[in-house]
Design a protein around this motif. Structure first.
Motif, PDB file in Angstrom:
ATOM      1  N   ASP A  73       0.806  -1.229   0.000  1.00 35.90           N
ATOM      2  CA  ASP A  73       0.000   0.000   0.000  1.00 35.90           C
ATOM      3  C   ASP A  73       0.839   1.279   0.000  1.00 35.90           C
ATOM      4  OD1 ASP A  73      -2.388  -1.406  -0.064  1.00 35.90           O
ATOM      5  OD2 ASP A  73      -2.636  -1.385   2.112  1.00 35.90           O
ATOM      6  N   LEU A  74       2.155   1.198  -0.257  1.00 36.50           N
ATOM      7  CA  LEU A  74       2.978   2.398  -0.351  1.00 36.50           C
ATOM      8  C   LEU A  74       2.720   3.094  -1.687  1.00 36.50           C
ATOM      9  CD1 LEU A  74       5.317   4.189   0.739  1.00 36.50           C
ATOM     10  CD2 LEU A  74       6.898   2.632  -0.439  1.00 36.50           C
ATOM     11  N   ASP A  75       2.349   4.371  -1.636  1.00 38.54           N
ATOM     12  CA  ASP A  75       1.936   5.080  -2.856  1.00 38.54           C
ATOM     13  C   ASP A  75       3.049   5.976  -3.403  1.00 38.54           C
ATOM     14  OD1 ASP A  75       1.894   6.933  -0.810  1.00 38.54           O
ATOM     15  OD2 ASP A  75       0.057   7.918  -1.486  1.00 38.54           O
ATOM     16  N   THR A  76       4.232   5.400  -3.611  1.00 35.81           N
ATOM     17  CA  THR A  76       5.327   6.155  -4.222  1.00 35.81           C
ATOM     18  C   THR A  76       5.738   5.494  -5.526  1.00 35.81           C
ATOM     19  OG1 THR A  76       7.054   4.881  -3.086  1.00 35.81           O
ATOM     20  CG2 THR A  76       6.204   6.850  -1.963  1.00 35.81           C
ATOM     21  N   ASN A  77       6.429   6.263  -6.362  1.00 37.94           N
ATOM     22  CA  ASN A  77       6.927   5.730  -7.624  1.00 37.94           C
ATOM     23  C   ASN A  77       8.335   5.172  -7.514  1.00 37.94           C
ATOM     24  OD1 ASN A  77       4.611   6.388  -9.235  1.00 37.94           O
ATOM     25  ND2 ASN A  77       5.268   8.532  -9.203  1.00 37.94           N
ATOM     26  N   PHE A  78       9.154   5.784  -6.651  1.00 37.17           N
ATOM     27  CA  PHE A  78      10.533   5.297  -6.553  1.00 37.17           C
ATOM     28  C   PHE A  78      11.113   5.334  -5.139  1.00 37.17           C
ATOM     29  CE2 PHE A  78      10.910   9.803  -7.236  1.00 37.17           C
ATOM     30  CZ  PHE A  78      12.072  10.213  -6.584  1.00 37.17           C
ATOM     31  N   ILE A  79      10.750   6.306  -4.326  1.00 38.30           N
ATOM     32  CA  ILE A  79      11.304   6.343  -2.975  1.00 38.30           C
ATOM     33  C   ILE A  79      10.667   5.241  -2.128  1.00 38.30           C
ATOM     34  CG2 ILE A  79      11.439   7.665  -0.832  1.00 38.30           C
ATOM     35  CD1 ILE A  79      11.952  10.134  -2.421  1.00 38.30           C
ATOM     36  N   GLY A  80      11.494   4.329  -1.649  1.00 43.89           N
ATOM     37  CA  GLY A  80      11.016   3.206  -0.842  1.00 43.89           C
ATOM     38  C   GLY A  80      10.610   1.989  -1.630  1.00 43.89           C
ATOM     39  N   GLN A  81      10.723   2.039  -2.949  1.00 42.02           N
ATOM     40  CA  GLN A  81      10.377   0.855  -3.743  1.00 42.02           C
ATOM     41  C   GLN A  81      11.483  -0.208  -3.670  1.00 42.02           C
ATOM     42  OE1 GLN A  81       7.421   0.145  -5.055  1.00 42.02           O
ATOM     43  NE2 GLN A  81       6.660   2.078  -4.217  1.00 42.02           N
ATOM     44  N   ASN A  82      12.668   0.201  -3.253  1.00 44.80           N
ATOM     45  CA  ASN A  82      13.746  -0.742  -2.967  1.00 44.80           C
ATOM     46  C   ASN A  82      14.149  -0.541  -1.513  1.00 44.80           C
ATOM     47  OD1 ASN A  82      15.853  -2.656  -3.351  1.00 44.80           O
ATOM     48  ND2 ASN A  82      17.316  -0.999  -3.681  1.00 44.80           N
ATOM     49  N   ILE A  83      13.878  -1.529  -0.665  1.00 44.37           N
ATOM     50  CA  ILE A  83      14.145  -1.420   0.773  1.00 44.37           C
ATOM     51  C   ILE A  83      15.071  -2.543   1.209  1.00 44.37           C
ATOM     52  CG2 ILE A  83      13.148  -1.536   3.098  1.00 44.37           C
ATOM     53  CD1 ILE A  83      10.638  -0.229   1.997  1.00 44.37           C
ATOM     54  N   ILE A  84      16.117  -2.181   1.930  1.00 43.39           N
ATOM     55  CA  ILE A  84      17.046  -3.152   2.506  1.00 43.39           C
ATOM     56  C   ILE A  84      16.849  -3.104   4.020  1.00 43.39           C
ATOM     57  CG2 ILE A  84      19.454  -3.849   2.748  1.00 43.39           C
ATOM     58  CD1 ILE A  84      19.995  -2.266   0.138  1.00 43.39           C
ATOM     59  N   HIS A  85      16.395  -4.219   4.594  1.00 41.86           N
ATOM     60  CA  HIS A  85      16.022  -4.271   6.008  1.00 41.86           C
ATOM     61  C   HIS A  85      17.029  -5.094   6.801  1.00 41.86           C
ATOM     62  CE1 HIS A  85      13.847  -6.355   9.372  1.00 41.86           C
ATOM     63  NE2 HIS A  85      13.527  -5.102   9.650  1.00 41.86           N
ATOM     64  N   ASP A 237       3.168   2.606   9.434  1.00 40.72           N
ATOM     65  CA  ASP A 237       2.347   3.718   8.942  1.00 40.72           C
ATOM     66  C   ASP A 237       3.162   5.010   8.869  1.00 40.72           C
ATOM     67  OD1 ASP A 237       0.108   2.156   8.670  1.00 40.72           O
ATOM     68  OD2 ASP A 237      -0.805   2.751  10.562  1.00 40.72           O
ATOM     69  N   ILE A 238       4.009   5.230   9.872  1.00 45.36           N
ATOM     70  CA  ILE A 238       4.828   6.447   9.896  1.00 45.36           C
ATOM     71  C   ILE A 238       5.798   6.454   8.723  1.00 45.36           C
ATOM     72  CG2 ILE A 238       6.558   7.746  11.194  1.00 45.36           C
ATOM     73  CD1 ILE A 238       5.247   6.526  13.761  1.00 45.36           C
ATOM     74  N   VAL A 239       6.483   5.331   8.520  1.00 48.49           N
ATOM     75  CA  VAL A 239       7.458   5.258   7.424  1.00 48.49           C
ATOM     76  C   VAL A 239       6.772   5.493   6.079  1.00 48.49           C
ATOM     77  CG1 VAL A 239       9.033   3.750   6.159  1.00 48.49           C
ATOM     78  CG2 VAL A 239       9.087   3.798   8.656  1.00 48.49           C
ATOM     79  N   ARG A 240       5.639   4.837   5.862  1.00 50.75           N
ATOM     80  CA  ARG A 240       4.909   5.028   4.605  1.00 50.75           C
ATOM     81  C   ARG A 240       4.560   6.504   4.392  1.00 50.75           C
ATOM     82  NH1 ARG A 240       0.742   0.739   5.661  1.00 50.75           N
ATOM     83  NH2 ARG A 240       1.608  -1.252   4.978  1.00 50.75           N
ATOM     84  N   GLY A 241       4.050   7.147   5.448  1.00 49.45           N
ATOM     85  CA  GLY A 241       3.667   8.547   5.338  1.00 49.45           C
ATOM     86  C   GLY A 241       4.846   9.445   5.011  1.00 49.45           C
ATOM     87  N   ILE A 242       5.986   9.205   5.650  1.00 52.12           N
ATOM     88  CA  ILE A 242       7.182  10.014   5.404  1.00 52.12           C
ATOM     89  C   ILE A 242       7.674   9.826   3.977  1.00 52.12           C
ATOM     90  CG2 ILE A 242       9.621  10.297   5.996  1.00 52.12           C
ATOM     91  CD1 ILE A 242       8.801   9.616   8.906  1.00 52.12           C
ATOM     92  N   LEU A 243       7.757   8.576   3.520  1.00 45.23           N
ATOM     93  CA  LEU A 243       8.260   8.318   2.173  1.00 45.23           C
ATOM     94  C   LEU A 243       7.358   8.950   1.119  1.00 45.23           C
ATOM     95  CD1 LEU A 243       9.440   4.588   2.450  1.00 45.23           C
ATOM     96  CD2 LEU A 243      10.768   6.683   2.783  1.00 45.23           C
ATOM     97  N   SER A 244       6.057   8.909   1.349  1.00 41.66           N
ATOM     98  CA  SER A 244       5.109   9.507   0.413  1.00 41.66           C
ATOM     99  C   SER A 244       5.274  11.024   0.342  1.00 41.66           C
ATOM    100  CB  SER A 244       3.685   9.149   0.830  1.00 41.66           C
ATOM    101  OG  SER A 244       2.737   9.745  -0.026  1.00 41.66           O
ATOM    102  N   GLN A 245       5.348  11.686   1.511  1.00 45.10           N
ATOM    103  CA  GLN A 245       5.539  13.132   1.541  1.00 45.10           C
ATOM    104  C   GLN A 245       6.889  13.517   0.953  1.00 45.10           C
ATOM    105  OE1 GLN A 245       3.511  15.571   2.352  1.00 45.10           O
ATOM    106  NE2 GLN A 245       1.813  14.303   3.047  1.00 45.10           N
ATOM    107  N   LEU A 246       7.922  12.745   1.286  1.00 47.37           N
ATOM    108  CA  LEU A 246       9.261  13.049   0.806  1.00 47.37           C
ATOM    109  C   LEU A 246       9.324  13.006  -0.714  1.00 47.37           C
ATOM    110  CD1 LEU A 246      12.270  13.573   1.531  1.00 47.37           C
ATOM    111  CD2 LEU A 246      12.584  11.086   1.480  1.00 47.37           C
ATOM    112  N   GLU A 247       8.698  12.003  -1.315  1.00 49.34           N
ATOM    113  CA  GLU A 247       8.751  11.908  -2.769  1.00 49.34           C
ATOM    114  C   GLU A 247       8.104  13.127  -3.425  1.00 49.34           C
ATOM    115  OE1 GLU A 247       8.536   8.134  -5.044  1.00 49.34           O
ATOM    116  OE2 GLU A 247       6.669   8.983  -5.847  1.00 49.34           O
ATOM    117  N   LYS A 248       6.988  13.577  -2.882  1.00 52.34           N
ATOM    118  CA  LYS A 248       6.297  14.738  -3.465  1.00 52.34           C
ATOM    119  C   LYS A 248       7.170  15.988  -3.408  1.00 52.34           C
ATOM    120  CE  LYS A 248       1.764  12.994  -1.987  1.00 52.34           C
ATOM    121  NZ  LYS A 248       0.667  13.176  -1.000  1.00 52.34           N
ATOM    122  N   LEU A 249       7.720  16.296  -2.231  1.00 54.28           N
ATOM    123  CA  LEU A 249       8.496  17.520  -2.061  1.00 54.28           C
ATOM    124  C   LEU A 249       9.835  17.435  -2.779  1.00 54.28           C
ATOM    125  CD1 LEU A 249       7.788  18.252   1.721  1.00 54.28           C
ATOM    126  CD2 LEU A 249       6.606  19.172  -0.281  1.00 54.28           C
TER     127      LEU A 249
END
Length: 325
Positions: A73-85, A237-249
């Motif tokens: 459910d992450l709504d970004t195009n590139f930020i966070g689409q590759n995650i190393i955990h 939820d926090i990480v998803r929200g941050i990555l989504s906002q970050l990609e926009k800005l």
């Protein structure tokens, strides 16, 4: 294989998926599926097992910072689409610097624990296991090195906006801390690799105290966490929200050189505009009044002699008159 299994279960929503179906989809035996399900349960996934029905995830999102959980459910195009955990690492920033050349723009390095987390000027950053969000984002913008400092403001704006959208009344202590109830909730560490006229990559480190209830004595008066302040939010939820906002800005800035929305958020949620603070540089301390953040993201202050001064990001630290801010 475990990553694939949990991805299938996440996508099945609330429906059971049988061991036989998992076996067919993934090309392994049902016995192997059972072993992996057992391991996933032990790692923290609340998976319900019912005879003749199969498996389903009872609790969503599970508060583990895995790629599958974040990307679902992450709504970004590139930020966070590759995650190393990682379960544990010395420093996500240090690891990101080592591997940045091998990974795409927007790659996220995230760990449940850091053993050598650090902030600005090499200060230690407490990063206990499963208690916070310790992540680094690898960015590869086509900008001049002189434009890179604004990325820190983009990060602060993204974090503050994402948390406020989740109901947390945070503010930004220019340029790189996010504040909750007058104490530090989040730190940002931006590191640059560049040549004279081009950026190789930017390492954007973010540390957020989520579940920490006890802090080391030297920071206990200035640091806080979401749980300590009564906010029981999911780290996912926090990480998803941050990555989504970050990609926009970030996209606005890189593609159009647009700073408008970032500056609007930084001003709206500023913890310092309109306040008197101490500007600290080396051993010197000067009382100033914060007036505004200008178009370059620098802080405009009024000195005691009423003269106006511009402070560049990274040049000076600021402290409140009676505490952290």
């Amino acid at each position: 294989m475990r990553d694939k299994i949990i991805e299938v279960i996440l996508n099945s929503e609330n429906e059971f998926i049988s061991g036989e179906e998992l076996s067919k989809q993934l090309g392994v035996s049902r016995a192997a599926i059972w072993k992996h399900i057992k391991a996933l349960k032990e790692s923290g996934y609340n998976i319900e097992s019912v005879n003749r029905k199969g498996y389903r995830l009872v609790e969503k999102p599970v508060d583990l910072l895995t790629s599958q959980n974040i990307c679902h459910d992450l709504d970004t195009n590139f930020i966070g689409q590759n995650i190393i955990h990682f379960e544990t690492i010395d420093s996500t920033n240090d690891y990101a610097k080592q591997v940045a050349g091998n990974h795409v723009d927007g790659t996220v390095i995230i760990s449940e624990e850091q053993t050598k987390g650090r902030g600005r000027l090499g200060r230690q950053f407490q990063s206990n296991v499963n208690e916070g969000i310790w992540m680094t984002i690898i960015l590869k913008p086509d900008i001049l090195p002189t434009q890179a400092p604004f990325i820190t403001l983009i990060a602060g704006a993204s974090i503050a906006k994402a948390l406020n959208d989740l109901g947390v009344n945070t503010s930004i202590k220019w340029p790189n801390d996010v504040i909750l109830n007058g104490k530090k909730l989040c730190g940002i560490l931006t590191e640059l690799s560049a040549e004279i006229e081009r950026v190789n990559h930017i390492i954007l480190g973010i540390g957020i105290n989520v579940k920490t209830m006890e802090f080391d004595s030297e920071i206990s008066q200035v640091a806080t966490s979401l749980h300590k302040e009564g906010y029981k939010l999911s780290r996912v939820d926090i990480v998803r929200g941050i990555l989504s906002q970050l990609e926009k800005l970030y996209t606005d800035y890189i593609e159009s050189n647009s700073k408008e929305e970032t500056l609007k958020i930084c001003r709206q949620y500023s913890a310092v505009i309109g306040k008197e603070v101490y500007a600290l540089k080396g051993g010197d301390r000067e009382l100033v009044k914060c007036l505004d953040i200008n178009e370059d993201g620098n802080l405009i202050v009024e000195k005691e002699d009423k003269s106006i001064k511009e402070i560049m990001s990274g040049e000076i630290s600021i402290r409140g008159l009676n505490g952290y801010i």
